[in-house]
Design a protein around this motif. Structure first.
Motif, PDB file in Angstrom:
ATOM      1  N   ALA A   1      -2.529  -1.061   4.501  1.00  8.89           N
ATOM      2  CA  ALA A   1      -3.784  -1.296   5.229  1.00  8.89           C
ATOM      3  C   ALA A   1      -3.983  -2.782   5.484  1.00  8.89           C
ATOM      4  CB  ALA A   1      -4.959  -0.723   4.433  1.00  8.89           C
ATOM      5  N   GLN A   2      -3.657  -3.624   4.489  1.00  6.10           N
ATOM      6  CA  GLN A   2      -3.774  -5.071   4.681  1.00  6.10           C
ATOM      7  C   GLN A   2      -2.856  -5.548   5.810  1.00  6.10           C
ATOM      8  OE1 GLN A   2      -3.037  -6.582   0.660  1.00  6.10           O
ATOM      9  NE2 GLN A   2      -5.097  -7.406   0.639  1.00  6.10           N
ATOM     10  N   ALA A   3      -1.622  -5.045   5.812  1.00  9.93           N
ATOM     11  CA  ALA A   3      -0.689  -5.435   6.873  1.00  9.93           C
ATOM     12  C   ALA A   3      -1.200  -4.994   8.238  1.00  9.93           C
ATOM     13  CB  ALA A   3       0.686  -4.832   6.595  1.00  9.93           C
ATOM     14  N   GLN A   4      -1.778  -3.810   8.296  1.00 12.22           N
ATOM     15  CA  GLN A   4      -2.324  -3.317   9.560  1.00 12.22           C
ATOM     16  C   GLN A   4      -3.480  -4.182  10.036  1.00 12.22           C
ATOM     17  OE1 GLN A   4      -3.616   0.740   9.388  1.00 12.22           O
ATOM     18  NE2 GLN A   4      -4.173   0.835  11.550  1.00 12.22           N
ATOM     19  N   VAL A   5      -4.354  -4.559   9.104  1.00 12.40           N
ATOM     20  CA  VAL A   5      -5.493  -5.409   9.472  1.00 12.40           C
ATOM     21  C   VAL A   5      -5.013  -6.762   9.981  1.00 12.40           C
ATOM     22  CG1 VAL A   5      -7.482  -6.650   8.546  1.00 12.40           C
ATOM     23  CG2 VAL A   5      -7.132  -4.258   7.958  1.00 12.40           C
TER      24      VAL A   5
ATOM     25  N   GLU B   1       0.107   3.401  -8.173  1.00 14.25           N
ATOM     26  CA  GLU B   1       1.164   2.876  -7.320  1.00 14.25           C
ATOM     27  C   GLU B   1       0.988   3.354  -5.879  1.00 14.25           C
ATOM     28  OE1 GLU B   1       3.227   0.645  -8.245  1.00 14.25           O
ATOM     29  OE2 GLU B   1       2.491   0.667 -10.305  1.00 14.25           O
ATOM     30  N   THR B   2       0.573   4.605  -5.720  1.00 13.01           N
ATOM     31  CA  THR B   2       0.332   5.121  -4.368  1.00 13.01           C
ATOM     32  C   THR B   2      -0.810   4.366  -3.685  1.00 13.01           C
ATOM     33  OG1 THR B   2       1.083   7.310  -5.060  1.00 13.01           O
ATOM     34  CG2 THR B   2      -0.189   7.184  -3.024  1.00 13.01           C
ATOM     35  N   MET B   3      -1.869   4.130  -4.443  1.00 14.41           N
ATOM     36  CA  MET B   3      -3.014   3.428  -3.874  1.00 14.41           C
ATOM     37  C   MET B   3      -2.666   1.975  -3.545  1.00 14.41           C
ATOM     38  SD  MET B   3      -6.884   3.206  -5.401  1.00 14.41           S
ATOM     39  CE  MET B   3      -6.927   5.000  -5.469  1.00 14.41           C
ATOM     40  N   LYS B   4      -1.882   1.335  -4.397  1.00 12.21           N
ATOM     41  CA  LYS B   4      -1.481  -0.045  -4.132  1.00 12.21           C
ATOM     42  C   LYS B   4      -0.622  -0.125  -2.873  1.00 12.21           C
ATOM     43  CE  LYS B   4      -0.209  -2.666  -7.561  1.00 12.21           C
ATOM     44  NZ  LYS B   4       0.451  -3.154  -8.788  1.00 12.21           N
ATOM     45  N   ALA B   5       0.273   0.856  -2.711  1.00 10.53           N
ATOM     46  CA  ALA B   5       1.099   0.880  -1.502  1.00 10.53           C
ATOM     47  C   ALA B   5       0.238   1.105  -0.263  1.00 10.53           C
ATOM     48  CB  ALA B   5       2.167   1.962  -1.628  1.00 10.53           C
TER      49      ALA B   5
END
Length: 253
Positions: free
Chosen positions: A146-150, A137-141
């Protein structure tokens, strides 16, 4: 390296690249978690089967103990009745029950370590699954952030697929606007120079220049006629209206 080996390596590299492109980290994490849960369920099922065998052996051992005790009672009763034949039969039955009990106890002692190992493995696997779930769950968050930042960076820089041509589109639009403006300026210059004429105006260049001169003289004539019509008084009064009045002392002199 042979040609077939190079082709195999190239195919492997292409396959890995395609898989990396199609692979979604979130889906891979969820799949790994599901596999771990499936392994835990299998471990629990095996442990339940072994515990069921343990209970069955313990029940059979208890039954054998009852048979041994009953055979001993029968043998004692036969001895008291001076029936050696019945006493011997009871003792034979007691011996068989004791042998059966020894076999059952040996089997029970063999599966007890398995139960201990399966219980320990189940506990460690369950703890590992809980830890992996938290990490997942931590990695998915983190991946979502990271996707939103990209995407935000792509929107700001125009590198993304949807915004990749914004800079080029703007440059093309600006070039087209400048070209159109230059064309309009050129047309104005050509019209002023008489290179381009109004298609509805059939006059020649000389006729147009003469008409412009007539218009200029006509305006000058209209101004002179207006001045003559108003007369010198109006003109004089208008010229004296702007002069300053003289002081009182000078006026008396």
């Amino acid at each position: 390296m042979s040609i077939l080996g190079r082709v195999a390596d190239l195919f492997t590299a292409k396959t890995h690249k395609l898989l990396n492109a199609l692979e979604d980290p979130n889906e891979v994490l969820d799949l790994s978690y599901e596999k771990m849960l499936s392994g835990l369920q299998e471990t629990k099922a095996h442990l339940a089967d072994v515990i069921a065998q343990q209970k069955s052996l313990e029940r059979q051992i208890t039954t054998a103990d009852h048979e041994i005790a009953g055979a001993e009672d029968d043998a004692a009763t036969a001895v008291k009745a001076e029936r050696d034949d019945l006493a011997k039969a009871a003792l034979v039955h007691r011996r068989r029950a004791m042998d059966n009990r020894a076999t059952l106890e040996q089997a029970l002692n063999a599966i007890l370590p398995q139960i201990s190992k399966l219980t320990d493995y189940q506990q460690r696997l369950q703890e590992r699954i809980e830890k992996f779930r938290t990490q997942k769950e931590t990695m998915k968050a983190s991946y979502a952030a990271a996707q939103a930042q990209v995407k935000a960076q792509q929107s700001l820089t125009g590198i993304g697929e949807r915004l990749g041509g914004v800079g080029e589109t703007y440059q093309r639009a600006e070039d087209r606007m400048l070209a159109t403006r230059d064309k309009a300026d050129a047309m104005d210059s050509m019209i002023e120079q008489g290179i381009v004429n109004d298609p509805l105006d059939k006059r020649s260049s000389a006729e147009k220049e003469l008409a412009a001169l007539r218009d200029k003289h006509a305006v000058d004539d209209d101004l002179a006629a207006l001045k003559a019509q108003l007369g010198p008084k109006v003109i004089g009064s208008s010229s004296s209206a702007g002069s300053l009045p003289k002081p009182e002392g000078e006026a008396k002199e």
